[in-house]
Design an enzyme around this catalytic site. Sequence first.
Site, short mmCIF file in Angstrom:
data_model
loop_
_atom_site.label_atom_id
_atom_site.label_comp_id
_atom_site.label_asym_id
_atom_site.label_seq_id
_atom_site.Cartn_x
_atom_site.Cartn_y
_atom_site.Cartn_z
N ARG A 1 -18.22 -33.21 27.23
CA ARG A 1 -19.09 -33.25 26.06
C ARG A 1 -18.49 -34.22 25.06
O ARG A 1 -17.26 -34.22 24.84
CB ARG A 1 -19.22 -31.87 25.41
N GLU B 1 -24.96 -37.81 20.65
CA GLU B 1 -25.96 -38.24 21.63
C GLU B 1 -27.36 -38.12 21.06
O GLU B 1 -27.64 -37.13 20.40
CB GLU B 1 -25.86 -37.35 22.90
N HIS C 1 -25.05 -40.02 29.96
CA HIS C 1 -24.99 -38.60 30.38
C HIS C 1 -25.62 -38.40 31.77
O HIS C 1 -26.61 -37.69 31.92
CB HIS C 1 -25.66 -37.69 29.34
C1 GLV Z 1 -24.28 -31.29 31.85
O1 GLV Z 1 -23.77 -31.96 31.01
C2 GLV Z 1 -24.05 -29.90 32.05
O2 GLV Z 1 -23.36 -29.23 31.26
O3 GLV Z 1 -24.58 -29.38 33.05
#
Ligand code: GLV
Length: 305
Positions: A223, A252, A270
């Site tokens: 993250r 983001e 991402h």
């Molecule tokens: C993606 O970022 C997830 O947490 O599945």
Amino acid sequence: MRIVVTRRIPEAALVELRAAGKVWMPEEDRALEPGELRKAVAGADAIVSMLHDRIDASVAEAAGPGLRVVANVAVGYDNIDVPALTGRGVLVTNTPGVLTDATADLAFGLLLALTRRIAEGDRLLRARQPWSFHLGFMLGTGLQAKTLGIVGPGQIGQAMAKRAEAFGMHVVYSGRSDPKEELLRQADVVSLHCPLTAETRHLIDAAALKLMKPSAILINTTRGPVVDESALADALLAREIAGAALDVFEREPAVEPRLLDLDNVVLTPHLGSATVETRTQMALLAAENITAVLAGKEPPNPVHR
Ligand code: GLV
Ligand code: GLV
């Protein structure tokens, strides 16, 4: 049963959900604004949420007393105020396991893209620059016998370690309660695989970056807020570390603008779990969690016991 799906999901999962209740899904494929989200969930028994939806007390309140489960289509659930929901008797579930390999593949792909200058080479050719093979041309660095430091030795961290070992790397780990300093000092590559929590927010800040070797690189596929993105840009510009590859960002979809101008940075939007197979499995798992709760059964993936 009213099931609210906040954004388009694969058809196979919709089929499962439609068998369990009446499914509502927005027509447009974009993130709902907070106000739209609150309106959409009114009267919901179940919500299928995305990692960009902030699910908190106000959303639970807007849903009303019938809400029983929120199934996040992600392994991370930092977008959900879990105590606020469980306090109202709402179960929260996530999708662990099914995205482990896909995410580790992307993290390792970013590592290779950065160390072997793959993205940079691609940009060079597309810019129609003249070039010719010579022994000193666009040299990267090898991975063999280098040390990979894994922050967060969960399923994805272990899958990353397996890939690294196959490439001849030496792996060191640091878990939730371990001090990070030694790993940061030792590692040639620091790869982040810890969840975002109050403790891991800005885990990689200016001080942490200063501990890293000037030849070291940082990989982030967890993250964005685990890294202080502005401090990272400062460290890269000051050559305190050699490069970074990022799949996730602090704000983001925005990216710290200074990172966009650096050749020793690889950026992806991402994409950690973004394979057809994995996204289908994630949506199916979320649907399975919803149908279990609506049928009065224990869901397979509660985030709290
Ligand atoms: C993606 O970022 C997830 O947490 O599945
Ligand atoms: C490189 O292209 C080689 O043939 O060694």
